[in-house]
Design an enzyme around this catalytic site. Structure first.
Site, PDB file in Angstrom:
ATOM      1  N   SER A  21       0.952  -1.264  -0.324  1.00 20.26           N
ATOM      2  CA  SER A  21      -0.093  -0.183  -0.058  1.00 20.26           C
ATOM      3  C   SER A  21       0.832   1.359   0.063  1.00 20.26           C
ATOM      4  CB  SER A  21      -1.109   0.009   1.614  1.00 20.26           C
ATOM      5  OG  SER A  21      -1.849   0.495   0.952  1.00 20.26           O
ATOM      6  N   ASN A  22       0.160   2.803   0.264  1.00 17.75           N
ATOM      7  CA  ASN A  22       0.991   3.563   0.094  1.00 17.75           C
ATOM      8  C   ASN A  22       0.985   4.651   1.684  1.00 17.75           C
ATOM      9  OD1 ASN A  22      -0.961   5.436  -1.006  1.00 17.75           O
ATOM     10  ND2 ASN A  22      -0.472   4.023  -2.777  1.00 17.75           N
TER      11      ASN A  22
END
Ligand code: C5P
Length: 214
Positions: A21-22
């Protein structure tokens, strides 16, 4: 007008407990949804996993996990949309294989094979018709050259260029420093503003562009 706003990160699962993810928190997208609703527009908010309450104003919220879920939700709601604002930080890659059960450490391959996610804006552009599309370009360093390239490559009406390497701008802070670049020649470097103020500027630009207030 009818706004469709995407927000937050996407998660690309390796197994049920691990994902790629980020750092996106969804704040910018939620601010756009709130500003559009406060201005009297109809808003659908498609969001990846975030820890935020839905803003007031009758916003319809659709929660998704992965980039492919987000694309499907946006495709479903695009027909009833005048303005699409893609603030989501979509994961560019996903693991080629997602395990159905938690992988045992000893059994894990230290190399994760990836495959590309669809570019959501580019995919939705095929059904753009007379809609207004707004994208974001989050870059470390001078965002303008990349933003101009993405404005054209993704067929956007407006791109919001965002330097996310500064401590007062970008991910996980309440302020943002952006430049609005439009296909119509708009070039508007904005001062340091709250995300709410940036959202109001984006909504105002869309209202002016479409020549309507609600
Ligand atoms: O990741 P990138 O900088 O290319 O993102 C620019 C814009 O494209 C953003 O508005 C983002 O929401 C959108 N995007 C997308 N699909 C992707 C990656 C990004 O629509 N797979």
């Amino acid at each position: 007008m009818r706004f469709l706003v995407s927000a937050g990160p996407t998660r690309e699962h390796i197994d049920p407990v691990r994902f790629l993810s980020n750092r996106s928190t969804g704040r910018m997208g939620f601010a756009v949804a709130a500003a559009a609703a406060a201005a009297g527009h109809t808003v659908t908010l498609v969001t990846g996993p975030v820890a935020l309450e839905t803003p007031p104003g009758g916003i319809r919220r659709v929660d998704v996990i992965s980039a492919r879920d987000m694309l499907a939700a946006l495709q479903e709601h695009l027909p009833e949309t005048d303005v699409l604002v893609m603030t989501a930080a979509v994961a560019d890659w996903r693991p080629r294989h997602t395990a159905g059960a938690k992988l045992k450490k000893a059994a894990m391959n230290p190399v994760i094979e990836l495959e590309p996610n669809p570019d959501i804006l580019a995919t939705l552009a095929q059904a753009k018709a007379g809609r207004t599309f707004v994208g974001f370009a989050a870059e470390t360093g001078d965002p303008l050259p990349e933003a101009r390239r993405k404005l054209i490559a993704k067929g956007l009406d407006l791109i919001v260029a965002n330097d996310v390497s500064r401590s007062d701008s970008g991910f996980a802070v309440d302020t943002n420093r952006v430049t609005l670049i439009g296909a119509d020649g708009t070039f508007a470097p904005l001062p340091l503003l709250t995300k709410h103020e940036v959202a109001c500027e984006i909504v105002k630009w869309c209202e002016t562009r479409r020549g309507t207030q609600t």
